[in-house]
Design an enzyme around this catalytic site. Structure first.
Site, PDB file in Angstrom:
ATOM      1  N   PHE A  93     -17.298 -10.391  -7.678  1.00 32.63           N
ATOM      2  CA  PHE A  93     -17.133 -11.168  -6.437  1.00 32.63           C
ATOM      3  C   PHE A  93     -18.130 -12.326  -6.317  1.00 32.63           C
ATOM      4  O   PHE A  93     -18.425 -12.783  -5.230  1.00 32.63           O
ATOM      5  CB  PHE A  93     -17.173 -10.257  -5.200  1.00 32.63           C
TER       6      PHE A  93
ATOM      7  N   VAL B  46       0.823  -1.213   0.000  1.00 32.85           N
ATOM      8  CA  VAL B  46       0.000   0.000   0.000  1.00 32.85           C
ATOM      9  C   VAL B  46       0.859   1.266   0.000  1.00 32.85           C
ATOM     10  O   VAL B  46       0.610   2.204  -0.762  1.00 32.85           O
ATOM     11  CB  VAL B  46      -0.960  -0.008   1.215  1.00 32.85           C
TER      12      VAL B  46
ATOM     13  N   GLU C 100      -4.472  -5.686  -4.953  1.00 35.51           N
ATOM     14  CA  GLU C 100      -3.180  -6.092  -5.492  1.00 35.51           C
ATOM     15  C   GLU C 100      -3.412  -6.686  -6.875  1.00 35.51           C
ATOM     16  O   GLU C 100      -4.406  -7.362  -7.112  1.00 35.51           O
ATOM     17  CB  GLU C 100      -2.514  -7.121  -4.570  1.00 35.51           C
TER      18      GLU C 100
ATOM     19  N   CYS D  45      -5.657  -9.320   3.309  1.00 37.63           N
ATOM     20  CA  CYS D  45      -6.726  -8.429   3.790  1.00 37.63           C
ATOM     21  C   CYS D  45      -7.981  -9.150   4.276  1.00 37.63           C
ATOM     22  O   CYS D  45      -8.324  -9.057   5.455  1.00 37.63           O
ATOM     23  CB  CYS D  45      -7.088  -7.439   2.704  1.00 37.63           C
TER      24      CYS D  45
ATOM     25  N   LYS E 102      -3.882 -14.540  -5.440  1.00 45.55           N
ATOM     26  CA  LYS E 102      -4.675 -14.169  -6.616  1.00 45.55           C
ATOM     27  C   LYS E 102      -3.692 -13.899  -7.749  1.00 45.55           C
ATOM     28  O   LYS E 102      -2.472 -13.846  -7.523  1.00 45.55           O
ATOM     29  CB  LYS E 102      -5.554 -12.953  -6.341  1.00 45.55           C
TER      30      LYS E 102
END
Ligand code: NAD
Length: 452
Positions: free
Chosen positions: A257, A11, A163, A268, A328
């Site tokens: 999603f 971040v 990300e 997260c 991911k």
């Protein structure tokens, strides 16, 4: 504006480089000396598309510098973003040690008005604690308890970047949330983000902190919801991809999603859901809905492992190929990746694992023992008894399946991300199992069995 970012991780670096891009002068600080040394040598410690090029550009233009010296950065800055890690404690609480340390350190070096901004994800009411920590550390320095020597404000500005598309997300946000307790803080933060021309939601500190809790938990809930639906799809012979498509066209629901798979992971969602459950518990509310979201997520990994155990029959001595390790695609981040749990369980049952990931293998080596890390996707499937697809990297779509079929001992594929077109694999002679694709139906005795 002169901006300091404390914490130069995923971040902090993205925030720093994007703020430099929109015209600010940014110092990114970190207490990891190695990281700062690397960054100053032009090496970027994480993989994020586009990040390296931008860092090089704005360093050259002297709009972005890296430093280990928080004192200098604080003195020069108008606005100080705190972007340090907030990992989970064993009980699920957010560990705010780094936040407290940084707040106290900033206070010791403040010599004029500063705006401290929480960028890290923190539980509601952390802003008040930061304010108190700064006040106490200022006062003790000046020997005037209760009388801050310099003025300051604390604000919340939660980050919603993903990300893998972090720069794009930062530059084109759906909204920017600003939690403030003074007009001065609001004015400064509006000025920081002015060039982005984004929708800005202004509220108080606690509400901004809650927005981040609620948004992440809602997204996690969407994932768990579709995963639960996928479980039923398998039992009744329905295809969750079509179900998600049919649901997703409804504007009230949306398609995002609703991808069934092996569950959410990463740095997260798991920790933020845990922290929200704990915050609710402590405030006297039993957030059972969110507890179920977490439970479904854990079950999803267990159910995938169960499917592999069932179809492979005997795990001991089998060679299992894995494509994708990162939590991911388009990141090298292995934090709480579902692949870790799945691989460890199969190894414990006696499987040999050979894996390939385009970017995350360096990080994966720190987490996994006795895995054969392979140079490419073909090397990973050599003499394998089955293939697990655990991350949806685009490069896997270009793979020659005839070659893969020739290299494998048994042509069995478990697609943990529903990434591939099932027909493409079956046309090449593979047994293909996805998630909730109706591949596994329940017979009348309630025992799961393969659908013909
Ligand atoms: P990270 O671990 O990649 O980076 C944190 C950095 O802070 C590390 O480089 C660490 O060395 C540094 N640090 C710790 N203590 C320090 C100190 N005293 N002084 C200076 N530097 C210090 O973490 P991250 O993924 O960038 O996440 C940071 C925060 O942002 C977390 O609260 C996270 O929940 C939140 N967040 C993360 C994402 C994401 O996708 N990674 C998205 C939104 C929000």
């Amino acid at each position: 504006m002169n901006i300091a970012i404390i914490g130069s991780g995923y971040v902090g670096l993205v925030t720093g480089v994007c703020l430099a891009h929109i015209g600010h002068h940014v110092v990114c600080v970190d207490n990891d000396r190695e990281k700062i040394k690397k960054l100053n040598a032009g090496k970027v410690p994480i993989y994020e598309p586009g990040l390296e090029e931008m860092i090089l550009k704005y360093r050259r233009m002297k709009r972005l510098v890296f430093s280990g010296a928080i004192a200098v950065a604080v003195k020069k800055a108008d606005v100080i973003f705190i972007a340090v890690g907030t990992p989970s404690k064993h009980n699920g609480d957010a560990d705010l040690t780094y936040i407290e340390n940084v707040a106290a350190e900033i206070a010791r070096h403040m010599d004029g008005y500063k705006l401290l901004v929480e960028k890290s994800t923190v539980p509601a009411q952390t802003g008040n604690r930061i304010e108190r920590t700064v006040r106490l550390n200022l006062s003790s320095k000046k020997g005037k308890p209760g009388h801050p020597a310099v003025e300051f404000d604390v604000a919340s500005n939660p980050e919603f970047l993903r990300e893998g598309s972090a720069i794009e997300d930062f530059m084109n946000p759906d909204r920017i949330v600003i939690g403030v307790e003074s007009a001065r803080a609001e004015k400064l933060l509006r000025e920081v983000y002015k060039p982005l021309k984004a929708r800005i939601v202004v509220t108080n500190l606690a509400s901004a902190e809650m927005i981040k809790h609620a948004a992440n938990s809602f997204l996690a809930a969407k994932i768990s919801f579709i995963n639960a639906v996928a479980q039923v799809c398998d039992r009744v012979g329905a295809d969750v991809l079509k179900v998600a498509e049919g649901m997703g066209y409804d504007k009230r629901i949306g398609r995002a999603f609703l991808n069934a798979g092996i569950g959410y992971g990463g740095s997260c969602f798991p920790k933020d859901v845990d922290a929200f459950i704990r915050l609710a518990d402590k405030s006297g509310y039993d957030f059972r809905l969110l507890k179920s979201v977490r439970e479904v997520n854990e079950q999803q990994k267990a159910s995938f492992i169960h499917l592999v155990e069932d179809k492979l029959w005997i795990i001991k001595g089998k060679t299992i190929a894995v494509w994708g390790l990162a939590f991911k695609a388009n990141t090298d981040d292995m934090r709480r990746a579902a692949s870790l749990d799945i691989i460890r369980v199969l190894q414990a049952e006696g499987a040999r694992v050979q894996a390939y990931d385009p970017k995350a293998m360096l990080n994966a080596r720190h987490e996994l023992k006795n895995v054969k890390f392979c140079a490419d996707a073909y090397a990973a499937v050599k003499a394998a008894d089955c293939l697990l697809v655990l991350t949806e990297w685009d490069e896997f779509l270009k793979i020659d399946l005839v070659k893969v079929r020739g290299l494998m001992r048994q042509p069995v594929v478990f697609d943990g991300r529903n990434f591939f077109d099932k027909k493409v694999f079956t046309d090449h002679g593979f047994e293909y199992y996805g998630i909730g694709r109706g591949d596994v139906a329940q017979n009348t005795t309630g025992v799961m069995c393969a659908k013909k």
